[in-house]
Motif scaffolding. Structure first.
Motif, PDB file in Angstrom:
ATOM      1  N   UNK A  75       0.803  -1.235   0.000  1.00  8.27           N
ATOM      2  CA  UNK A  75       0.000   0.000   0.000  1.00  8.27           C
ATOM      3  C   UNK A  75       0.830   1.277   0.000  1.00  8.27           C
ATOM      4  N   UNK A  76       1.963   1.289   0.707  1.00 11.04           N
ATOM      5  CA  UNK A  76       2.780   2.506   0.738  1.00 11.04           C
ATOM      6  C   UNK A  76       3.425   2.733  -0.618  1.00 11.04           C
ATOM      7  N   UNK A  77       3.995   1.678  -1.191  1.00 13.54           N
ATOM      8  CA  UNK A  77       4.601   1.804  -2.511  1.00 13.54           C
ATOM      9  C   UNK A  77       3.574   2.294  -3.525  1.00 13.54           C
ATOM     10  N   UNK A  78       2.385   1.731  -3.500  1.00 16.38           N
ATOM     11  CA  UNK A  78       1.344   2.148  -4.446  1.00 16.38           C
ATOM     12  C   UNK A  78       0.998   3.619  -4.283  1.00 16.38           C
ATOM     13  N   UNK A  79       0.980   4.101  -3.034  1.00 19.18           N
ATOM     14  CA  UNK A  79       0.576   5.487  -2.784  1.00 19.18           C
ATOM     15  C   UNK A  79       1.539   6.504  -3.387  1.00 19.18           C
ATOM     16  N   UNK A  80       2.740   6.058  -3.758  1.00 20.69           N
ATOM     17  CA  UNK A  80       3.742   6.965  -4.322  1.00 20.69           C
ATOM     18  C   UNK A  80       3.590   7.138  -5.831  1.00 20.69           C
ATOM     19  N   UNK A  81       2.686   6.383  -6.433  1.00 21.86           N
ATOM     20  CA  UNK A  81       2.481   6.428  -7.879  1.00 21.86           C
ATOM     21  C   UNK A  81       1.102   7.003  -8.203  1.00 21.86           C
ATOM     22  N   UNK A  82       0.993   7.595  -9.372  1.00 22.18           N
ATOM     23  CA  UNK A  82      -0.337   7.902  -9.883  1.00 22.18           C
ATOM     24  C   UNK A  82      -1.021   6.586 -10.233  1.00 22.18           C
ATOM     25  N   UNK A  83      -2.316   6.615 -10.348  1.00 18.97           N
ATOM     26  CA  UNK A  83      -3.045   5.387 -10.688  1.00 18.97           C
ATOM     27  C   UNK A  83      -2.595   4.854 -12.042  1.00 18.97           C
ATOM     28  N   UNK A  84      -2.363   5.742 -12.985  1.00 20.20           N
ATOM     29  CA  UNK A  84      -1.940   5.319 -14.318  1.00 20.20           C
ATOM     30  C   UNK A  84      -0.550   4.663 -14.278  1.00 20.20           C
ATOM     31  N   UNK A  85       0.366   5.261 -13.526  1.00 17.91           N
ATOM     32  CA  UNK A  85       1.722   4.712 -13.432  1.00 17.91           C
ATOM     33  C   UNK A  85       1.719   3.367 -12.712  1.00 17.91           C
ATOM     34  N   UNK A  86       0.879   3.245 -11.681  1.00 16.81           N
ATOM     35  CA  UNK A  86       0.796   1.972 -10.957  1.00 16.81           C
ATOM     36  C   UNK A  86       0.218   0.873 -11.853  1.00 16.81           C
ATOM     37  N   UNK A  87      -0.820   1.194 -12.585  1.00 16.05           N
ATOM     38  CA  UNK A  87      -1.409   0.217 -13.497  1.00 16.05           C
ATOM     39  C   UNK A  87      -0.396  -0.225 -14.556  1.00 16.05           C
ATOM     40  N   UNK A  88       0.417   0.711 -15.001  1.00 22.25           N
ATOM     41  CA  UNK A  88       1.446   0.380 -15.985  1.00 22.25           C
ATOM     42  C   UNK A  88       2.486  -0.581 -15.391  1.00 22.25           C
ATOM     43  N   UNK A  89       2.870  -0.342 -14.138  1.00 12.84           N
ATOM     44  CA  UNK A  89       3.828  -1.214 -13.460  1.00 12.84           C
ATOM     45  C   UNK A  89       3.253  -2.619 -13.270  1.00 12.84           C
ATOM     46  N   UNK A  90       2.002  -2.692 -12.838  1.00  5.85           N
ATOM     47  CA  UNK A  90       1.370  -4.002 -12.625  1.00  5.85           C
ATOM     48  C   UNK A  90       1.192  -4.729 -13.957  1.00  5.85           C
ATOM     49  N   UNK A  91       0.860  -4.001 -14.997  1.00  4.63           N
ATOM     50  CA  UNK A  91       0.727  -4.631 -16.312  1.00  4.63           C
ATOM     51  C   UNK A  91       2.072  -5.185 -16.771  1.00  4.63           C
ATOM     52  N   UNK A  92       3.132  -4.460 -16.506  1.00  8.09           N
ATOM     53  CA  UNK A  92       4.471  -4.933 -16.878  1.00  8.09           C
ATOM     54  C   UNK A  92       4.785  -6.234 -16.143  1.00  8.09           C
ATOM     55  N   UNK A  93       4.490  -6.263 -14.849  1.00  3.78           N
ATOM     56  CA  UNK A  93       4.684  -7.485 -14.049  1.00  3.78           C
ATOM     57  C   UNK A  93       3.833  -8.625 -14.594  1.00  3.78           C
ATOM     58  N   UNK A  94       2.567  -8.350 -14.848  1.00  2.00           N
ATOM     59  CA  UNK A  94       1.633  -9.383 -15.291  1.00  2.00           C
ATOM     60  C   UNK A  94       2.008  -9.950 -16.660  1.00  2.00           C
ATOM     61  N   UNK A  95       2.509  -9.102 -17.526  1.00  2.00           N
ATOM     62  CA  UNK A  95       2.802  -9.553 -18.893  1.00  2.00           C
ATOM     63  C   UNK A  95       4.190 -10.173 -19.030  1.00  2.00           C
TER      64      UNK A  95
END
Length: 238
Positions: free
Chosen positions: A41-61
């Motif tokens: 949760x703390x790491x996520x709070x440091x990103x915009x929603x768009x940037x976080x989604x991009x990071x998770x998509x990178x991990x997922x793909x």
């Protein structure tokens, strides 16, 4: 599956209608996003929603998980950051250390007890083989990860490392304890030499701290390890 993981770069199968495929795309991604977001949760709070989604998509793909269990997704994300991810300009310098600090809470909360472990009474520290509890983690970080927030994001490591013990108490609650270099050294010796007694530990410490007398080392180690035994961080074995 390639389309579900990375729909921008892999076309949808022609024989599956868009409505059905969209359900699977959202279901898979949202599950992964949910598990990672709840663990960090703390790491996520440091990103915009768009940037976080991009990071998770990178991990997922990009990351091939080695475990089929949902509970292990957070650990897989940490492995991804450590081994496969190239940090971007907008990632904080402390990204991995903060992620590790947050992941440890989950790791300790689900840790399985080693059957032979027995709670150690403080007055038996001097006469018992010593072990680091399977519910405890001895940690050090170059950034003060425990103070990081949206409003406090250090760009450089601190002059002194930050030391912690994260452990599960007798009520199965995860506790965070700030420690120091000497305590970290004591616990590191016990972890690397399981079953060592207090004298063995003190002799090992003396190699790293020759400026202290044997009596000083013994009393300091006794006081520290007695307190750790009371907390269940240091245990003994049957």
């Amino acid at each position: 599956m390639a389309h579900i993981r990375d729909p921008e770069n892999n076309k949808k199968p022609a024989d599956v209608e868009e409505r059905r495929m969209a359900i699977y795309r959202d279901l898979f991604f949202n599950n992964v996003d949910g598990f990672v977001s709840s663990a960090y949760p703390v790491l996520k709070s440091l990103y915009t929603e768009q940037a976080w989604q991009r990071l998770i998509r990178h991990f997922f793909s990009m990351h091939d998980c080695k475990s089929p269990y949902f509970l292990d997704i957070a650990g897989e994300f940490l492995t991804f950051l450590a081994n496969d991810y190239e940090m971007q300009s907008d990632d904080p310098a402390f990204m991995f250390e903060l992620a590790h600090y947050e992941w440890v809470e989950l790791d300790v909360s689900v840790a399985q007890k080693v059957a032979q472990e027995v709670k150690l009474s403080a007055h038996k520290v001097t006469s018992s083989p010593l072990y680091l509890s399977s519910f405890a983690r001895n940690l050090s970080y170059s950034f003060p990860v425990h103070t990081i927030s949206v409003d406090n994001q250090p760009s450089e490591p601190t002059a002194q490392a930050s030391y912690f013990v994260v452990y599960r108490d007798s009520d199965d609650e995860v506790q965070f304890l700030s420690t120091n270099a000497m305590t970290a050294l004591l616990l590191n010796i016990i972890e690397s030499k399981p079953g060592a007694d207090l004298n063995d530990v003190c002799q090992a410490v003396a190699e790293h701290a020759p400026q202290f007398s044997q009596e000083q080392l013994y009393q300091g180690a006794l006081n520290t390890l007695s307190a750790m035994a009371e907390r269940g961080v240091v245990v003994t074995n049957t």
